[in-house]
Design an enzyme around this catalytic site. Structure first.
Site, PDB file in Angstrom:
ATOM      1  N   SER A   1     -14.969  59.180   4.124  1.00  0.00           N
ATOM      2  CA  SER A   1     -14.687  57.748   3.293  1.00  0.00           C
ATOM      3  C   SER A   1     -13.403  57.498   3.553  1.00  0.00           C
ATOM      4  CB  SER A   1     -15.077  57.883   1.973  1.00  0.00           C
ATOM      5  OG  SER A   1     -14.347  58.811   1.346  1.00  0.00           O
ATOM      6  N   LYS A   2     -13.126  56.355   3.026  1.00  0.00           N
ATOM      7  CA  LYS A   2     -11.669  55.616   3.171  1.00  0.00           C
ATOM      8  C   LYS A   2     -10.704  56.603   2.572  1.00  0.00           C
ATOM      9  CE  LYS A   2     -12.281  51.282   4.900  1.00  0.00           C
ATOM     10  NZ  LYS A   2     -11.875  51.168   6.216  1.00  0.00           N
ATOM     11  N   ARG A   3     -10.861  57.534   1.495  1.00  0.00           N
ATOM     12  CA  ARG A   3      -9.896  58.325   1.309  1.00  0.00           C
ATOM     13  C   ARG A   3      -9.276  59.318   2.194  1.00  0.00           C
ATOM     14  NH1 ARG A   3     -14.323  60.523  -1.214  1.00  0.00           N
ATOM     15  NH2 ARG A   3     -15.072  62.634  -0.391  1.00  0.00           N
TER      16      ARG A   3
END
Length: 468
Positions: free
Chosen positions: A243-245
């Protein structure tokens, strides 16, 4: 699938956002499987969610696939455009008894589930209209539901996951046509795959549960099942879904970061699939080697360091013209000025000494600073420290020697080594001032390579500038 049948795979993204790196890998696996077997790789845009599907997202899908070099056969198709055909299949199932009209309202279904939750029983909705004769139907809105089997099991024979068994009592009578006559996604997928002749459905394992329900439509229509292969999702380095993290997740982001397409193909192919211990390979090798038996059941972990390493290897072996073309595409994608004709000529002369150790295109372009920038060069802080008065004197002294001798590596090495010897030092002590003069940087390709690439006149001009 009968022997001799042409392999047909498909990539079927929903145009609701950027092309995710996981979707790019799914497309790659389908492309490799088809291309390595003389088959077809088709593209279908699953745009039935009209509220969320956007032209921008559709363009992003095409742009991402084009950048990755994943060419598809024929025209891309729109799932929404086939709504009439999808509805036709639902009505056929209604006519042959594999579907039925359900008049239960959304409020009645919600009330049933609420009561089931309160009682601690199954919330799987069992329509009371499943066996009601047509003569007893009311004049009211209805949906068309699949008449799913209530007993026994449904088995998915998956090429990656193995045999996966579902109890039929856990499969609902899913809606095929809504009350306004529009088909649902689950029906559309099956009809499109059948009509397109798809032989192998290779997709993420988040669709595994869908496969059990979709199989029932194939069986109701008497259609041959495709071969299923549900591939694990991609996780980040921490073992959680990418994910974006974890950083960039879209194909376009990796293009804008300057990773070469060949390196991305190689790395994504290796992400969840293996061929012995091979890490670095060409497209031709990947197409020859790729098979579903090499896909692991466990989620693959995205490793940025491995990506960089693979991309660096691909830059090192890339053809100069192809690499220059990729650089041009990178500059365009990141809204940077295109190279001039002179800069392109310089790059073609110099790529041989730029490709080693560059892991991304921005790194390569930084190494090419001595080609792309124009004199007079302003040394950076570290390089400027190498241009003291003594060093400037030595650079000035070199000029007449460089004007009269031939311009090749052996001659240049002899001239520079002789100059170092005259001053009682080694060539290494001259390298810093020469780098500062020729590139304005403390870290550059070889001094000799830079001189050979830019030529005699430009070399002398830069040394003259720096020694002033």
């Amino acid at each position: 699938m009968s022997q001799g049948t042409q392999i047909v795979t498909r990539f079927a993204p929903s145009p609701t956002g950027a092309l995710h790196i996981g979707g790019a890998r799914t497309a790659l696996f389908n492309w490799l499987f088809a291309r390595g077997r003389g088959g077809k790789f088709l593209l279908r845009i699953e745009d039935t969610d009209r509220a969320r599907s956007t032209p921008e997202a559709t363009k992003a899908i095409f742009d991402g696939l084009n950048w990755l070099g994943l060419d598809h056969d024929g025209e891309a198709t729109s799932q929404a455009a086939g709504a009439a055909r999808h509805a036709e299949v639902a009505l056929t199932m209604l006519a042959n008894g594999h579907a039925y009209k359900c008049f239960s309202t959304p409020q009645e279904i919600d009330a049933f589930r609420e009561a089931a939750r309160a009682a601690g029983t199954s919330t799987l909705f069992l329509s009371p209209w499943r066996d009601v004769p047509e003569a007893d139907h009311p004049d009211a809105p209805y949906v068309i539901r699949l008449r799913a089997p209530r007993e026994g099991t449904t088995v998915i024979r998956d090429q990656v996951q193995g045999d996966v068994t579902w109890k039929n009592e856990l499969l609902d009578d899913m809606i095929l046509l809504r009350s306004d006559g529009t088909p649902v996604y689950m029906l559309a997928v099956v009809v499109d795959d059948y009509d397109m002749g798809v032989t192998h459905v290779i997709r993420g394992d988040d669709h595994l549960a869908n496969a059990a329900r979709q199989m029932l439509i194939y069986q109701a229509m008497g259609w041959d099942l495709p071969i299923y292969a549900h591939i694990p999702l991609i996780f980040g380095p921490d073992g959680k879904k990418l994910s974006k993290r974890h950083g960039a997740t879209g194909a376009a982001e990796y293009r804008e970061m300057g990773y070469p397409a060949a390196g991305m193909r190689n790395y994504l192919a290796r992400l969840g699939w293996s061929h012995g211990d091979d890490e670095f390979f060409s497209d031709a090798q990947a197409q020859e080697w790729f098979d579903l038996g090499g896909v692991g059941k466990s989620p693959a972990r995205f490793d940025p360091k491995k990506l960089e390493n693979i991309c660096g290897q691909h830059i090192a072996v890339a053809g100069d013209a192809a690499l220059l073309h990729e650089i041009s595409g990178f500059l365009d994608a990141t809204d940077q000025p295109a190279l001039t004709d002179d800069q392109e000529d310089g790059m073609l002369r110099g790529l041989y000494c730029l490709k080693d150790r560059a892991k991304t295109l921005p790194e390569l372009l930084e190494k090419a600073h001595f080609i792309l920038d124009q004199r007079p060069f302003t040394p950076d802080e570290k390089a400027a420290k190498n241009l003291d008065s003594v060093s400037k004197g030595i650079l000035n002294e070199l000029t007449p020697h460089l004007q009269t001798d031939s311009w090749d590596r052996d001659t240049l090495e002899a001239i520079l080594n002789a100059a170092a010897e005259r001053h009682g030092t080694k060539f290494g002590k001259l390298a810093g001032p020469l780098r500062a003069a020729l590139a304005g940087r403390a870290v550059t390709p070889s001094v000799f390579d830079m001189m050979l690439v830019i030529g005699r006149d430009e070399t002398i001009a830069r040394l003259t500038d720096a020694s002033a």
